[in-house]
Design an enzyme around this catalytic site. Structure first.
Site, short mmCIF file in Angstrom:
data_model
loop_
_atom_site.label_atom_id
_atom_site.label_comp_id
_atom_site.label_asym_id
_atom_site.label_seq_id
_atom_site.Cartn_x
_atom_site.Cartn_y
_atom_site.Cartn_z
N SER A 165 37.08 43.63 36.92
CA SER A 165 38.27 42.79 36.96
C SER A 165 38.17 42.06 38.28
O SER A 165 37.23 42.28 39.04
CB SER A 165 39.54 43.63 36.88
OG SER A 165 39.73 44.38 38.06
N ALA A 166 39.13 41.20 38.54
CA ALA A 166 39.17 40.46 39.81
C ALA A 166 37.88 39.67 40.05
O ALA A 166 37.56 39.34 41.19
CB ALA A 166 39.45 41.40 40.98
N GLN A 184 30.46 40.70 29.52
CA GLN A 184 30.17 39.59 30.44
C GLN A 184 28.74 39.61 30.94
O GLN A 184 28.20 38.59 31.35
CB GLN A 184 31.16 39.63 31.62
CG GLN A 184 30.77 40.54 32.80
CD GLN A 184 31.05 42.01 32.56
OE1 GLN A 184 31.04 42.50 31.44
NE2 GLN A 184 31.27 42.74 33.63
N LYS A 220 28.81 33.58 43.71
CA LYS A 220 30.23 33.93 43.67
C LYS A 220 30.57 34.38 42.24
O LYS A 220 29.80 34.15 41.31
CB LYS A 220 31.10 32.71 44.01
CG LYS A 220 30.85 32.17 45.41
CD LYS A 220 31.94 31.19 45.84
CE LYS A 220 31.70 29.77 45.38
NZ LYS A 220 32.57 28.79 46.06
N VAL A 268 32.60 34.38 38.59
CA VAL A 268 33.05 33.29 37.73
C VAL A 268 33.99 33.72 36.61
O VAL A 268 34.62 32.88 35.97
CB VAL A 268 31.86 32.55 37.07
CG1 VAL A 268 30.94 31.98 38.13
CG2 VAL A 268 31.10 33.44 36.11
N GLY A 269 34.13 35.01 36.34
CA GLY A 269 34.82 35.47 35.12
C GLY A 269 36.18 34.86 34.91
O GLY A 269 36.44 34.22 33.89
N GLU A 270 37.08 35.06 35.86
CA GLU A 270 38.44 34.58 35.67
C GLU A 270 38.60 33.06 35.85
O GLU A 270 39.30 32.42 35.07
CB GLU A 270 39.40 35.34 36.59
CG GLU A 270 39.56 36.79 36.15
CD GLU A 270 40.34 37.61 37.16
OE1 GLU A 270 41.54 37.73 36.99
OE2 GLU A 270 39.72 38.11 38.12
N GLN A 296 32.40 41.89 39.78
CA GLN A 296 31.21 42.72 39.60
C GLN A 296 29.91 42.06 40.05
O GLN A 296 29.08 42.72 40.67
CB GLN A 296 31.10 43.23 38.16
CG GLN A 296 32.10 44.32 37.77
CD GLN A 296 31.94 45.63 38.53
OE1 GLN A 296 31.24 45.73 39.52
NE2 GLN A 296 32.63 46.66 38.07
N THR A 297 29.69 40.79 39.75
CA THR A 297 28.45 40.15 40.21
C THR A 297 28.38 40.21 41.73
O THR A 297 27.34 40.51 42.32
CB THR A 297 28.37 38.69 39.72
OG1 THR A 297 28.24 38.69 38.31
CG2 THR A 297 27.18 37.96 40.34
#
Lengths: 333, 423, 171
Positions: free
Chosen positions: A86-87, A48, A285, A287-289, A90-91
């Site tokens: 996860s969740a 990511q 904020k 954005v991954g999920e 990380q950013t």
């Protein structure tokens, strides 16, 4: 016959572990003697791009060429806990930890430089890895020269920070909590589909996406998340299913388990809504999920718009579409 | 040097990845490397009665076959609840086809694979429970000692009865979602090496959660944490699938038992059967709205198929429920969620963590309501969407960064959506 | 048994067995680990190499079938100092996430561009449809192939000029 349709979906996602679960990330930034700057984090880069994001953040804070950085990552014996990749955290978490560590380091640079230049902080500036007096910018010290001076005093140009925001456990009877998740990301997508009523095949023609993310630290990488997440959501909508009967997987390979290929995937248009209004680094904020969540309902709603059939079970395979269209025809008679 | 944040700075690891130089776990080699394979359960729900590994041990090139008998003190592992055995012992239960019965360590991959077929297993079969609704029956056999309902959560805000009484229209539907594999392209893999002198086990493996994985491995082996060192190579995707233990503890055992470097790489089939899935969910949603298109009440019941072990289930299923209204203002909300054990491959984390399934339900409900009310679906969303000051189903006040209406308006513009009024 | 293969221009004599897959020969014996295994059944494209000018799934080729063959793996593209334009394009377009599909994807792109130097989007999608990527949704990969086509034609400008910063590979 081919029928077109459009569907919208708007979603939200509360990120971080939340629910009162301890959630933190520790990072450090240090000026090394070799002309390099070392970041330490345990944050897993699973593709990511967290390592890229934290490099950008540290470079921005320290006003230095990002190519100066190297990272020691992912070794239990050389890095401190950064929590999970996860969740969607990380950013926000490691990004903030690195930002605070870099800011602490910058404060030390100012402090030790003020001793060298016999000056006060407001009269000092930093640029391109150099610290100097505003009234005499040519007479500068590089961060690495300063590091050597500081080392002789038995000190280091080093910053470390732990970002550890609080959330609160929900009431077990009602699920109520003053602060359940650290923040929420929002996404709206409009999917345009074409349904072949003879074969039941659905082609997703395009997906328009607007993502509320506060701030994109790296817009290209955010788009990459949005595009990849959307295609995974499309897989969920139309084709992916591990079929388990009586505990036995019937399709344990990529012959039987279909994932989207380049031919199946649509063009995805991205609009990044950046109000820099969140508590992540520079207003960001996670954005991954969220990027994967809207696609399935947007496509399901678009299929309804195209053929007037509502599906309540995923994936919406060609067989299900053909069966439903036959049913609809029968009922119309 | 400012403006780095917000720029398309190129990925720091991309050069290694386009040249093939990036080292993933399976790319690590040692001269005296041994290969590991795992004998899995032959039945999804059964007691292990006999396990004869003698023929496998006799196969030339097999260095070691490890069973629970060799390590009787291993602790169970798991992300939230420690309910997963490292190896199923005689008289113990296998609960899905991914349960491990024996670990074969051999001089080559081929020999290790052949040795698996030489292991004799006798089991006492039990009823296989594949359907979470069957698992919830009173007469269903218990997969774990405490019964099949792993965990139940509740949500209650406002007064749903009052909310439904004030609704002009109520839509009630049941939604179902499927087992999905996260399918990161790199199957689970790792290399382990035990240093007898320091007593440290080095593991080159992927994990999404470095220090917690270290802690779980250590507690399972009964070692202090510093005796387990994990070094992350490049990671070939994750999407939630690398939160759980996979090759880690088996590698540690093989390394300790042989004193040589060991490698374990799953086949795609093994990865799909053994490692976590996205939860299939049954979602019953009931939504009330006024005739001018404002939501009055929302009620959900969620049943998530946890599969054979808890993994992230005690966090995933109710997170889905907590997101049941999507980003819309609803004063009255009630919900109940159950995570239920079955004999399916266990469910765990996958991108969206339960809320992906829930979005299919709430955004279908919104679409149905809009059509039944004769409202444009975009306008209906817009007028119900959160703003600063809105309250989530958990009663959290959204105090900042709530730009959901802006995302709807932008999407309307981008798609040239017709029939909606944008102010 | 012994076979002779030319890998990335270098002639190699390798001791192998009739049942050894070309994939394992490349990885285990020659330690060319840029070639990846994602499924072992020829479905995912991660193990793609170019053999005698054709794309093959090296997990489906047994080493005797490769005897005498010319093989290009990802390690055969570009040099340490100077990347192949396709590799550059992948970096600049932001097409790399986890990277596991990328060696196969880059080789499939190379083959595609050799046969069709100016492919349109549909042709690129078809050309890469044997390679699964789970991270990117393919869009930036397709953009990378378009960019590579420009670079190879020698007419294109560097992508992202003015908005991209840094060279990548900073570690």
């Amino acid at each position: 016959m081919k029928k077109k349709g459009r569907g919208m979906a708007t979603i939200m996602f509360g990120f971080g572990y939340g629910e009162g679960f301890p959630d933190h990330s520790i990072a450090s930034v240090e000026i090394e003697k070799n002309g390099k700057i070392l970041i330490r984090t345990a944050a897993a880069d699973v593709g990511q791009g967290v390592l890229t994001v934290i490099t950008q953040i540290a470079a921005e804070v320290l006003k230095v060429d990002p190519d100066r950085f190297y990272i020691i990552q992912g070794d239990t014996h050389l890095t401190k806990n950064s929590g999970s990749t996860s969740a969607t955290r990380q950013t926000y978490f490691t990004g903030n930890a690195v930002k605070e560590a870099a800011e602490e380091l910058l404060a030390k640079i100012y402090h030790y430089a003020s001793l060298e230049f016999r000056s006060n902080h407001p009269q000092l500036g930093v640029e391109d890895g150099k610290v100097f007096r505003h009234d005499d910018p040519e007479n500068y010290l590089t961060y690495w020269q300063l590091a050597e001076i500081v080392e002789k005093k038995g000190e280091r140009l080093y910053g470390e920070a732990s970002f550890f925001p609080r959330t609160y456990a929900p009431d077990p009877e009602t699920g109520q909590s003053e602060r359940m998740y650290v923040a929420y990301t929002f996404l709206t997508q409009v999917a345009e589909v074409e349904v072949d009523t003879d074969t039941g095949l659905v082609e997703v023609l395009k997906v328009d996406s607007a993502l509320d993310l506060g701030k994109a630290i790296n817009p290209q990488n955010v788009e990459g998340q949005l595009e990849g997440g959307t295609v995974q959501g499309m897989g969920m909508a139309l084709m992916e299913e591990q079929v388990i009967r009586e505990g036995i997987t019937l399709n344990p390979d990529l012959t039987g388990y279909l994932v989207p290929t380049a031919l199946d995937s649509p063009r995805i248009n991205s609009c990044l809504v950046e109000n820099e209004d969140a508590d992540g680094p520079f207003g960001a904020k996670g954005v991954g999920e969220p990027t994967t969540i809207a696609a399935a309902p947007a496509i399901a709603n678009a299929i309804y718009d195209a053929i007037g059939v509502r599906f309540y079970e995923l994936p919406i395979t060609p067989e299900k579409i053909i069966r439903a269209l036959k049913e609809k025809e029968k009922n119309a008679l | 040097m400012t403006g780095i944040v917000g720029s398309n700075f190129l990925k720091v690891d991309a050069r290694d990845k386009v040249t093939g130089r990036a080292i993933y776990p399976d790319d690590i080699y040692f001269d005296d490397l041994l290969y590991v394979k795992v004998k899995r359960a032959p039945h999804p729900h059964a007691y292990l009665r006999k396990l004869d590994v003698s023929k496998a041990e006799e196969l030339p090139g097999v260095v070691k076959v490890i069973t629970a008998t060799d390590y009787p003190d291993l602790n169970k592992f798991g992300l939230i609840i420690k309910d997963q055995p490292v190896l199923v012992g005689i008289g113990e239960k296998m609960r899905y086809l991914g349960d491990a019965l024996a670990i074969v360590v051999a001089e080559s991959r081929e020999i290790a694979t052949r040795a698996l077929d030489l292991i004799r297993v006798e089991v006492e079969e039990l009823e296989v429970i594949s359907d979470p609704l069957r698992a919830m029956d009173d007469d269903a056999p218990a997969i774990h000692e405490d019964g099949n309902i792993l965990i139940t959560h509740y949500l209650d805000k406002g007064d749903v009865e009052k909310g439904f009484a004030g609704a002009d229209i109520i839509v009630e539907r049941e939604y179902r979602t499927q087992h999905i594999d996260q399918l990161p392209l790199q199957p689970e893999a790792g290399v382990g090496l035990y240093d007898e002198e320091s007593g440290v086990i080095k593991l080159w493996v992927a994990t999404q959660w470095l220090h917690d994985t270290q802690a779980d491995i250590a507690q399972s082996l009964g070692l202090p944490r510093e005796k387990v060192r994990i070094i992350q190579p490049a990671i070939g995707g994750a999407f939630g699938k690398r939160e759980d233990i996979s090759v880690h503890i088996h590698l540690a055992l093989a390394a300790m038992a042989t004193g040589r470097p060991v490698k374990l790489t799953y086949t795609r089939e093994e990865s799909m059967i053994t490692q976590s899935k996205r939860h299939p969910m049954i979602i019953r949603a009931k939504t009330g709205a006024t005739k001018d298109g404002y939501l009055t009440a929302w009620q959900v019941e969620v049943i998530g198929d946890a599969g054979a072990y808890a993994s992230s289930s005690p966090a995933v299923v109710h997170k889905g429920m907590y997101h049941c209204t999507g980003p819309y203002n609803v004063e009255n909300v009630r919900g109940v969620s159950h995570a239920v054990y079955t004999n399916n491959t266990y469910s765990g984390a996958m991108r969206g963590f339960g809320t992906t399934q829930m979005a299919f339900a709430y955004e279908s409900q919104m679409d149905i309501l809009a059509h039944e009310l004769g409202l444009d679906p975009a306008q209906f969303r817009l007028q119900n969407a959160y703003q600063v000051g809105s309250l989530t189903p958990n009663g959290q006040v959204l105090s900042r960064s709530v730009n959901v209406r802006e995302t709807i308006k932008k999407a309307i513009e981008m798609s040239d959506w017709k029939g909606v009024r944008v102010e | 048994m012994k076979i002779t293969i030319t890998v990335n221009g270098e002639k190699r004599e390798v001791e192998t067995t009739p049942s050894t897959r070309l994939l394992d020969l490349l990885r285990d014996d020659l330690h060319l680990t840029g070639t990846k295994e994602g499924c072992g059944k020829g479905e995912c494209g991660a193990c793609t190499v170019i053999m005698n000018g054709e794309l093959v799934a090296s997990c489906l080729v047994l080493s005797p079938q490769a005897d005498g063959a010319e093989i290009t793996t990802i390690e055969g593209l570009g040099t340490e100092e100077e990347l192949d334009p396709i590799q550059e394009a992948y970096i600049e377009a932001g097409a790399v996430q986890c990277g596991f599909c990328i060696p196969g994807m880059v080789l499939a792109s190379k083959k595609l561009l050799e046969e069709n130097p100016q492919p349109d989007e549909g042709e690129i999608r078809r050309g890469l449809s044997g390679n699964i990527c789970r991270c990117t949704g393919y869009q930036k990969i397709i953009d990378a192939v378009k960019l590579a086509a420009k670079k190879l034609a020698g007419t294109g400008k560097l992508a992202g000029a003015g908005k991209s910063r840094g060279k990548g590979g900073g570690r």
